[in-house]
Write an enzyme that holds these catalytic residues in place. Structure first.
Site, short mmCIF file in Angstrom:
data_model
loop_
_atom_site.label_atom_id
_atom_site.label_comp_id
_atom_site.label_asym_id
_atom_site.label_seq_id
_atom_site.Cartn_x
_atom_site.Cartn_y
_atom_site.Cartn_z
N ALA A 21 -60.67 8.60 -4.83
CA ALA A 21 -61.95 7.89 -4.88
C ALA A 21 -63.05 8.52 -4.04
O ALA A 21 -64.12 7.94 -3.91
CB ALA A 21 -61.75 6.44 -4.44
N VAL A 68 -51.29 11.51 -2.45
CA VAL A 68 -50.46 10.80 -3.42
C VAL A 68 -49.22 11.58 -3.83
O VAL A 68 -48.35 11.04 -4.53
CB VAL A 68 -51.27 10.42 -4.69
CG1 VAL A 68 -52.39 9.46 -4.35
CG2 VAL A 68 -51.81 11.66 -5.40
N ASN A 94 -56.33 7.23 -10.28
CA ASN A 94 -57.33 8.19 -10.72
C ASN A 94 -57.13 9.60 -10.14
O ASN A 94 -57.68 10.56 -10.67
CB ASN A 94 -58.72 7.67 -10.33
CG ASN A 94 -59.81 8.69 -10.51
OD1 ASN A 94 -60.28 8.92 -11.61
ND2 ASN A 94 -60.22 9.33 -9.41
N TYR A 161 -51.25 20.70 -16.60
CA TYR A 161 -52.18 19.57 -16.67
C TYR A 161 -51.91 18.73 -17.91
O TYR A 161 -51.85 17.48 -17.84
CB TYR A 161 -53.61 20.12 -16.70
CG TYR A 161 -54.70 19.08 -16.56
CD1 TYR A 161 -55.12 18.64 -15.32
CD2 TYR A 161 -55.34 18.57 -17.69
CE1 TYR A 161 -56.14 17.70 -15.18
CE2 TYR A 161 -56.35 17.62 -17.57
CZ TYR A 161 -56.75 17.20 -16.32
OH TYR A 161 -57.75 16.27 -16.19
N LYS A 165 -50.72 14.80 -17.95
CA LYS A 165 -51.58 13.78 -18.55
C LYS A 165 -50.93 13.13 -19.77
O LYS A 165 -51.11 11.93 -20.01
CB LYS A 165 -52.94 14.39 -18.92
CG LYS A 165 -53.77 14.81 -17.72
CD LYS A 165 -54.09 13.65 -16.80
CE LYS A 165 -55.11 14.01 -15.73
NZ LYS A 165 -55.43 12.88 -14.83
N ILE A 194 -66.45 15.32 -18.73
CA ILE A 194 -67.22 14.49 -17.79
C ILE A 194 -67.78 15.38 -16.68
O ILE A 194 -67.10 16.32 -16.23
CB ILE A 194 -66.33 13.40 -17.17
CG1 ILE A 194 -65.61 12.58 -18.24
CG2 ILE A 194 -67.17 12.49 -16.26
CD1 ILE A 194 -66.49 11.75 -19.13
#
Length: 257
Positions: A21, A68, A94, A161, A165, A194
């Site tokens: 975050a 994490v 996230n 990746y 995902k 994004i």
């Protein structure tokens, strides 16, 4: 839950954990949830960065340093968050890492693979499982996992990746089925192109070319546009949406050419 409460569109007073975050989509999500009245635990690797975002979110937010990929740290930090806020209602997984690795000629491939799976797949289930005793005490527990359109298709050179995902989409469905009888919803968002720190290294002209060629809206998205989908999924009113894998991609997956 009462029928009326089940249809509430307010998250005021809800406790939300958002990983990764400190920037990008995670920061946008933390800020949006806080603006809607949630109490937000801002987690990322750097404590100062987390504290900065928490300050942006207001008095009901706190920052927590969290790697994490460290199972012990997850247990410790999730427990501390539950203690500090008096529970957990929402988990937004996230956190992510860039994981470009050519299949044949990258000597660091195995290391990149392990890191991708640890941060973007194993961490998700560990955080959810650590939060589960607290989520079970909530009358509107919500889990949102952030995957990617790379979990729905594939781009050359990104197999670590893509594998991580894609695993998130399967994890989401599996946990939705496991937790559905308890009223805990688990959904997945697959962002497309994004504007984040991860895509900042791409030249603007190349972004424009790609977006015009691949997306229906012919532009890159903004982190806030992903955050608004997350908000929709964590509302108490979103009580009959679970196991969903939702692209937020400007129509990228809808185009054939």
């Amino acid at each position: 839950m009462t029928e009326g409460h089940n249809r509430s569109r307010s998250i005021a007073g809800r406790v939300a954990i958002v990983t990764g975050a400190a920037s990008g989509m995670g920061r946008a999500t933390a800020r949006l949830l806080a603006s809607e009245g949630a109490k937000v635990a801002v987690t990322d690797l750097d404590q100062l960065a987390c504290a900065g975002v928490a300050a942006e979110c207001g008095d009901d937010a706190r920052g927590y340093a969290l790697d994490v990929s460290d199972p012990d740290a997850i247990k410790s930090v999730v427990g501390l968050i539950a203690k500090d806020f008096g529970g957990i209602d929402i988990v937004v997984n996230n956190a992510g890492v860039s994981s470009h690795a050519p299949l044949d000629d990258d000597p660091a491939y195995e290391e990149i693979w392990d890191r991708a799976v640890a941060v973007m797949l194993s961490a998700h289930q560990r955080i959810i499982r650590a939060a589960l005793p607290h989520l079970r005490q909530s009358d509107a527990a919500r889990i949102v996992n952030i995957a990617s359109t790379e979990g729905l298709g594939a781009t050359p050179g990104l197999t670590p990746y893509i594998a991580a995902k894609t695993g998130v989409t399967g994890l989401t469905r599996g946990m939705a089925v496991d937790l559905g009888p308890e009223g805990i919803t688990v959904n997945c968002i697959c962002p497309g192109p994004i504007n984040t720190a991860m895509t900042a290294r791409i030249a603007d002209e190349h972004k424009t070319i790609y977006a015009k060629r691949r997306t229906a809206l012919k532009r890159y998205g903004e982190p806030e546009e992903v955050a608004h989908m997350t908000l929709s999924l964590v509302l108490p009113a979103a009580s009959y949406i679970t196991g969903a894998v939702i692209p937020v991609d400007g129509g990228l997956m809808a185009r054939n050419a």
